[in-house]
Design an enzyme around this catalytic site. Structure first.
Site, PDB file in Angstrom:
ATOM      1  N   GLU A   1      21.243  22.350 -12.934  1.00 29.57           N
ATOM      2  CA  GLU A   1      22.187  22.155 -13.954  1.00 29.57           C
ATOM      3  C   GLU A   1      21.514  21.281 -15.362  1.00 29.57           C
ATOM      4  O   GLU A   1      21.562  20.749 -16.322  1.00 29.57           O
ATOM      5  CB  GLU A   1      23.241  21.875 -13.241  1.00 29.57           C
ATOM      6  CG  GLU A   1      24.295  22.363 -14.650  1.00 29.57           C
ATOM      7  CD  GLU A   1      25.819  22.188 -13.320  1.00 29.57           C
ATOM      8  OE1 GLU A   1      26.181  21.017 -12.708  1.00 29.57           O
ATOM      9  OE2 GLU A   1      26.971  22.385 -14.288  1.00 29.57           O
TER      10      GLU A   1
ATOM     11  N   ARG B   1      31.730  20.123 -25.170  1.00 26.40           N
ATOM     12  CA  ARG B   1      32.559  21.542 -24.964  1.00 26.40           C
ATOM     13  C   ARG B   1      31.164  22.194 -25.256  1.00 26.40           C
ATOM     14  O   ARG B   1      31.953  23.764 -24.804  1.00 26.40           O
ATOM     15  CB  ARG B   1      33.883  22.014 -25.948  1.00 26.40           C
ATOM     16  CG  ARG B   1      35.217  20.712 -25.247  1.00 26.40           C
ATOM     17  CD  ARG B   1      36.328  21.031 -26.131  1.00 26.40           C
ATOM     18  NE  ARG B   1      36.734  22.156 -25.744  1.00 26.40           N
ATOM     19  CZ  ARG B   1      38.154  22.530 -25.280  1.00 26.40           C
ATOM     20  NH1 ARG B   1      38.942  21.841 -25.078  1.00 26.40           N
ATOM     21  NH2 ARG B   1      38.650  23.544 -24.897  1.00 26.40           N
TER      22      ARG B   1
ATOM     23  N   CYS C   1      34.118  26.207 -26.701  1.00 24.18           N
ATOM     24  CA  CYS C   1      33.922  25.345 -27.729  1.00 24.18           C
ATOM     25  C   CYS C   1      35.502  24.086 -28.514  1.00 24.18           C
ATOM     26  O   CYS C   1      36.260  23.988 -27.539  1.00 24.18           O
ATOM     27  CB  CYS C   1      34.738  25.934 -29.824  1.00 24.18           C
ATOM     28  SG  CYS C   1      33.451  27.909 -29.408  1.00 24.18           S
TER      29      CYS C   1
ATOM     30  N   ASN D   1      37.604  29.350 -31.364  1.00 25.66           N
ATOM     31  CA  ASN D   1      37.532  29.072 -29.919  1.00 25.66           C
ATOM     32  C   ASN D   1      38.222  30.330 -28.887  1.00 25.66           C
ATOM     33  O   ASN D   1      39.097  30.711 -29.452  1.00 25.66           O
ATOM     34  CB  ASN D   1      38.109  27.473 -29.716  1.00 25.66           C
ATOM     35  CG  ASN D   1      37.476  27.621 -28.124  1.00 25.66           C
ATOM     36  OD1 ASN D   1      37.135  28.525 -27.292  1.00 25.66           O
ATOM     37  ND2 ASN D   1      38.354  26.731 -27.452  1.00 25.66           N
ATOM     38  N   GLY D   2      37.478  31.093 -27.938  1.00 24.67           N
ATOM     39  CA  GLY D   2      37.380  31.735 -27.744  1.00 24.67           C
ATOM     40  C   GLY D   2      37.088  34.037 -27.825  1.00 24.67           C
ATOM     41  O   GLY D   2      35.898  33.306 -28.296  1.00 24.67           O
TER      42      GLY D   2
ATOM     43  N   TRP E   1      29.754  27.221 -28.867  1.00 20.96           N
ATOM     44  CA  TRP E   1      29.393  26.821 -28.003  1.00 20.96           C
ATOM     45  C   TRP E   1      28.677  29.261 -28.210  1.00 20.96           C
ATOM     46  O   TRP E   1      29.627  29.971 -27.944  1.00 20.96           O
ATOM     47  CB  TRP E   1      29.862  27.362 -26.434  1.00 20.96           C
ATOM     48  CG  TRP E   1      29.374  27.610 -25.154  1.00 20.96           C
ATOM     49  CD1 TRP E   1      27.650  26.642 -24.504  1.00 20.96           C
ATOM     50  CD2 TRP E   1      29.113  28.818 -24.775  1.00 20.96           C
ATOM     51  NE1 TRP E   1      27.278  27.005 -23.463  1.00 20.96           N
ATOM     52  CE2 TRP E   1      27.935  28.249 -23.955  1.00 20.96           C
ATOM     53  CE3 TRP E   1      29.069  30.524 -24.993  1.00 20.96           C
ATOM     54  CZ2 TRP E   1      27.551  29.309 -22.766  1.00 20.96           C
ATOM     55  CZ3 TRP E   1      29.361  30.879 -23.377  1.00 20.96           C
ATOM     56  CH2 TRP E   1      27.981  30.785 -22.245  1.00 20.96           C
TER      57      TRP E   1
ATOM     58  N   LYS F   1      23.854  21.253  -9.181  1.00 21.29           N
ATOM     59  CA  LYS F   1      23.707  19.848  -9.940  1.00 21.29           C
ATOM     60  C   LYS F   1      21.967  19.187 -10.505  1.00 21.29           C
ATOM     61  O   LYS F   1      21.963  19.286 -11.222  1.00 21.29           O
ATOM     62  CB  LYS F   1      24.073  18.442  -9.549  1.00 21.29           C
ATOM     63  CG  LYS F   1      25.329  17.960  -9.875  1.00 21.29           C
ATOM     64  CD  LYS F   1      26.717  17.895 -10.355  1.00 21.29           C
ATOM     65  CE  LYS F   1      27.579  19.288 -10.288  1.00 21.29           C
ATOM     66  NZ  LYS F   1      28.323  18.761 -10.302  1.00 21.29           N
TER      67      LYS F   1
ATOM     68  N   GLU G   1      26.439  22.358  -3.858  1.00 22.01           N
ATOM     69  CA  GLU G   1      27.145  21.403  -4.545  1.00 22.01           C
ATOM     70  C   GLU G   1      25.144  20.264  -4.792  1.00 22.01           C
ATOM     71  O   GLU G   1      24.981  20.279  -6.715  1.00 22.01           O
ATOM     72  CB  GLU G   1      27.730  20.801  -4.522  1.00 22.01           C
ATOM     73  CG  GLU G   1      28.063  19.605  -5.696  1.00 22.01           C
ATOM     74  CD  GLU G   1      28.073  19.432  -6.578  1.00 22.01           C
ATOM     75  OE1 GLU G   1      29.209  20.663  -6.677  1.00 22.01           O
ATOM     76  OE2 GLU G   1      28.650  18.486  -7.767  1.00 22.01           O
TER      77      GLU G   1
ATOM     78  N   HIS H   1      15.540  32.206   8.340  1.00 26.84           N
ATOM     79  CA  HIS H   1      15.341  33.975   8.381  1.00 26.84           C
ATOM     80  C   HIS H   1      15.089  34.286   7.155  1.00 26.84           C
ATOM     81  O   HIS H   1      15.289  35.139   6.489  1.00 26.84           O
ATOM     82  CB  HIS H   1      17.434  34.000   8.217  1.00 26.84           C
ATOM     83  CG  HIS H   1      17.697  33.763   9.853  1.00 26.84           C
ATOM     84  ND1 HIS H   1      17.095  35.499  10.958  1.00 26.84           N
ATOM     85  CD2 HIS H   1      18.786  33.021  10.386  1.00 26.84           C
ATOM     86  CE1 HIS H   1      17.689  34.544  11.536  1.00 26.84           C
ATOM     87  NE2 HIS H   1      18.485  33.220  11.840  1.00 26.84           N
TER      88      HIS H   1
ATOM     89  N   LYS I   1      30.889  22.909 -21.091  1.00 32.72           N
ATOM     90  CA  LYS I   1      32.175  21.766 -19.474  1.00 32.72           C
ATOM     91  C   LYS I   1      33.074  22.840 -19.494  1.00 32.72           C
ATOM     92  O   LYS I   1      33.570  23.014 -18.333  1.00 32.72           O
ATOM     93  CB  LYS I   1      33.316  20.387 -20.933  1.00 32.72           C
ATOM     94  CG  LYS I   1      33.318  19.717 -19.855  1.00 32.72           C
ATOM     95  CD  LYS I   1      32.923  19.150 -18.793  1.00 32.72           C
ATOM     96  CE  LYS I   1      33.617  18.649 -17.581  1.00 32.72           C
ATOM     97  NZ  LYS I   1      32.720  18.616 -16.224  1.00 32.72           N
TER      98      LYS I   1
HETATM   99  C1  F6R Z   1      29.008  21.876 -11.640  1.00 32.17           C
HETATM  100  C2  F6R Z   1      30.352  22.749 -13.341  1.00 32.17           C
HETATM  101  C3  F6R Z   1      30.325  24.188 -13.178  1.00 32.17           C
HETATM  102  C4  F6R Z   1      32.209  24.086 -13.318  1.00 32.17           C
HETATM  103  C5  F6R Z   1      32.821  25.117 -13.179  1.00 32.17           C
HETATM  104  C6  F6R Z   1      33.921  25.457 -12.933  1.00 32.17           C
HETATM  105  O1  F6R Z   1      28.545  20.476 -12.266  1.00 32.17           O
HETATM  106  O2  F6R Z   1      30.556  21.553 -13.773  1.00 32.17           O
HETATM  107  O3  F6R Z   1      29.860  24.700 -11.982  1.00 32.17           O
HETATM  108  O4  F6R Z   1      32.389  23.444 -11.559  1.00 32.17           O
HETATM  109  O5  F6R Z   1      32.448  25.755 -14.289  1.00 32.17           O
HETATM  110  O6  F6R Z   1      34.906  24.650 -13.872  1.00 32.17           O
HETATM  111  P1  F6R Z   1      35.798  24.234 -13.674  1.00 32.17           P
HETATM  112  O7  F6R Z   1      36.168  23.233 -12.753  1.00 32.17           O
HETATM  113  O8  F6R Z   1      36.488  23.395 -14.684  1.00 32.17           O
HETATM  114  O9  F6R Z   1      36.840  24.937 -13.426  1.00 32.17           O
END
Ligand code: F6R
Length: 607
Positions: A486, A27, A2, A98-99, A74, A483, A479, A502, A602
């Site tokens: 996501e 966030r 948050c 936040n938390g 969030w 992406k 990756e 397999h 984020k």
């Molecule tokens: C993917 C993405 C997430 C972060 C993951 C780790 O696009 O953004 O998978 O990579 O949440 O976040 P950090 O790097 O901040 O620990």
């Protein structure tokens, strides 16, 4: 996850707090709210959904006052409704949090027994009603806050304002970041320095267990027992301008275009171009002596770690264990004391990675963290920080931080290989030259935007997509798949190309496109054979290759994107850029909320 922003001072608080929330919206973005003191009374406005809904509410029902706090949420406990949105409070106090308060059920039962009435399903309301309870007992705000803070368990950053106390704001944090901004006759609180960037450059970062009592002219730091602590004011380098979209459609597009820049900036910190040698920050341990490395991270950062493993094993001949942090923290693996623990995180706040860091520390592992946010909790708890110089990453989907992480891991690999006697000067110069060449080669990737957009036209029609790669291209495929899932909500799976037969081969038909990353390296022929097998079963091949591999790939691929040919060592860094771009272009075609995809946040500060 948050975002928190607060101000006490001389100006109208609501617009200042609201703009802070705009900068923090990345966030968390399922609901938002602001509280101010209006003629000494606590007034709140809260709305479900994006900040625009709160803006509309504030237009209908303005919120005057010069003391205010705000929050973007969030959801963890309780649905993202207006009622569950922060600030929470009573007529005596308003708080944003936040938390997670882990003992909220116990506290809630106690408070209900004492006659307090809860309105929401959140854990956060417990803080408000606990402080309120102490206020009702006649305690002054500071004492009421400290009394409440001593009862809280979990991870939290909080900001509070109190009825009848204009110009007073109290903040506190434990295992969650909070920063105090110093202005002229006004003071700010923010859950990261981005919130405060246009307001002030003078910032003090709070530490675990800190409480701060803020007035327009002062900030008094103390622990939860009220004993004073010293926190220094630092000048942040962040400028307001560094967090705009600069004419791009989305932050993600802007951040994709920053790949060449951040690779270059990160190299500038770690490489001496004249001698072509890697120069790491001073390490409090000897790389020659570490018996193994343990890598852990979450999401994209984990995939960066997987590529790091390929490098450290192959080039530095260092054995590597690797696991996602949410598993590593509970797995209790037998580890050798004195090993190198490599934690990778853009935010430096990810709850699982932080917990894994702490569990590695208990096992006497040296902690080196690859981090983008300089003043993060993980930075404070590491033996050494290997900083990525990616700048603020606002798009929820990580892009430029990933290539910056890889750049750091590549430099670390070279330094480790040298320390272990596995790399002579000439070989090091060769690898460093390949790295120094990368920013220009990365810039050339954008010449392929049209070809990537053409691929996106195929992918956008699919319900499922298979991503394939071998060796260090396997994590690149992972990756790409992450992406795509996501931001475009299309199901995608990544497989090591050799594993396809397999199991996943049974999925292949015209409706399941196969995206493969196949530069011309030692595994080129093997991967091509796997692609032939897929094509023989009707698979549509969308292939990323390089100039050397283009002719062979063109014989089988329905579409291909041709990148510059680079040294094998750095190829995963280059190949990542177009797979991320593909996901972006698909999301744009689908019209999803690219920068703030549903359900995500984020920095994931909860387990
Ligand atoms: C993917 C993405 C997430 C972060 C993951 C780790 O696009 O953004 O998978 O990579 O949440 O976040 P950090 O790097 O901040 O620990």
């Amino acid at each position: 996850m948050c975002g928190i922003c607060g101000v006490v001072g001389r100006r109208h608080a609501t617009p200042i707090v609201f703009e802070g929330l705009r900068r923090l919206e990345y966030r968390g973005y399922d609901s938002a709210g602001i509280a101010t003191l209006v003629d000494g009374r606590v007034e709140r406005r809260r709305a479900a959904g994006k900040l625009d809904n709160l803006a509309a509410l504030l237009k209908k029902s303005p919120l005057p006052g010069t003391t205010g706090i705000g929050h973007t949420r969030w959801a963890t406990h309780g649905a993202p409704t207006a009622c569950n949105a922060h600030p929470h409070g009573t007529e005596r106090v308003a708080i944003v949090h936040n938390g997670i308060i882990e003992n909220f059920e116990t506290l809630r039962r106690e408070l209900e027994a004492a006659g307090q009435v809860f309105e929401t399903e959140t854990d956060s309301e417990t803080i408000a009603l606990l402080v309120d309870y102490h206020l009702q007992q006649g305690l002054e705000p500071k004492e009421a806050a400290l009394r409440a803070l001593r009862r809280l368990e979990g991870a939290y950053a909080v900001a509070m304002i109190f009825a009848g106390h204009e110009g007073l704001m109290i903040g506190a944090c434990h295992s969650a970041p909070l920063a105090v901004g110093f202005g002229d006759d006004e003071m700010f609180l923010g859950s990261d320095s981005l919130a405060l960037a246009p307001l002030t450059r003078r910032i003090a970062y709070m530490e675990d267990g800190d409480c701060v009592v803020i007035t327009p002219k002062s900030a008094e730091f103390m622990n939860f027992d009220g004993a004073p602590v010293e926190r220094t004011i630092q000048l942040t380098a962040l400028a307001a301008g560094s967090i705009g979209k600069d004419g791009y459609r989305h932050y993600m597009e802007k951040e994709l275009h920053e790949h060449p820049l951040v690779i270059g900036q990160t190299l500038q910190r770690m490489v001496d171009p004249a001698s072509r040698r890697v120069i790491l920050p001073e390490l409090p341990f000897d790389l020659a002596e570490v018996p193994r490395a343990v890598i852990t991270a979450c999401g994209s950062a984990f995939f960066a770690g997987m590529i790091g493993r390929y490098w450290l094993e192959e080039i530095a001949r260092l054995p590597v264990d690797i696991d996602v942090a949410s598993e590593m923290r509970y797995r209790n693996p037998p580890l050798t004391a004195g090993s190198l623990g490599l934690l990778i995180s853009q935010s430096g706040e990810t709850a699982d990675t932080l917990a894994a860091l702490r569990s590695l520390r208990e096992k006497a592992i040296h902690i080196a963290s690859v981090l983008n946010v300089e003043h993060s909790t993980m930075a404070r708890e590491s033996d050494v920080v290997l900083g990525t110089v990616a700048g603020p990453e606002i798009s929820v989907a990580s892009t430029k931080a990933f290539t910056a992480q890889l750049t750091v891991l590549a430099c670390l690999t070279i330094a480790t290989a040298r320390a272990r006697g596995k790399l002579d000067t000439l070989a090091e110069e060769h690898l460093v030259s390949a790295l120094l060449d990368l920013p220009s080669r990365a810039a050339e990737v954008f010449n392929q935007t049209d070809a990537i957009r053409a691929m996106a036209q195929v992918v956008v029609e699919a319900r499922d997509v298979l991503y394939l790669g071998r060796g260090s291209m396997f994590p690149v495929a992972m990756e790409g798949a992450l992406k795509l899932k996501e931001i475009s909500y299309i199901h995608a799976e990544a497989y090591a190309a050799g594993e396809m037969k397999h199991g996943p081969i049974s999925l292949i038909d015209r409706t399941v496109p196969i995206v493969a990353t196949v530069p011309s390296n030692a595994l080129f022929e093997k991967t091509l054979s796997n692609l032939q097998e897929a094509k023989a079963r009707g698979g549509r091949l969308l292939v990323f290759t390089d100039t050397k591999g283009a002719e062979r790939v063109s014989a089988i691929a329905e579409q291909m994107v041709v990148l510059p040919h680079v040294h094998d060592f750095v190829a995963p860094i280059l190949q990542t850029i177009p797979v991320q771009m593909l996901a972006y272009e698909v999301a744009v075609l689908k019209g999803t909320d690219v920068d703030q995809p549903r359900n995500l946040a984020k920095s994931v500060t909860v387990e």
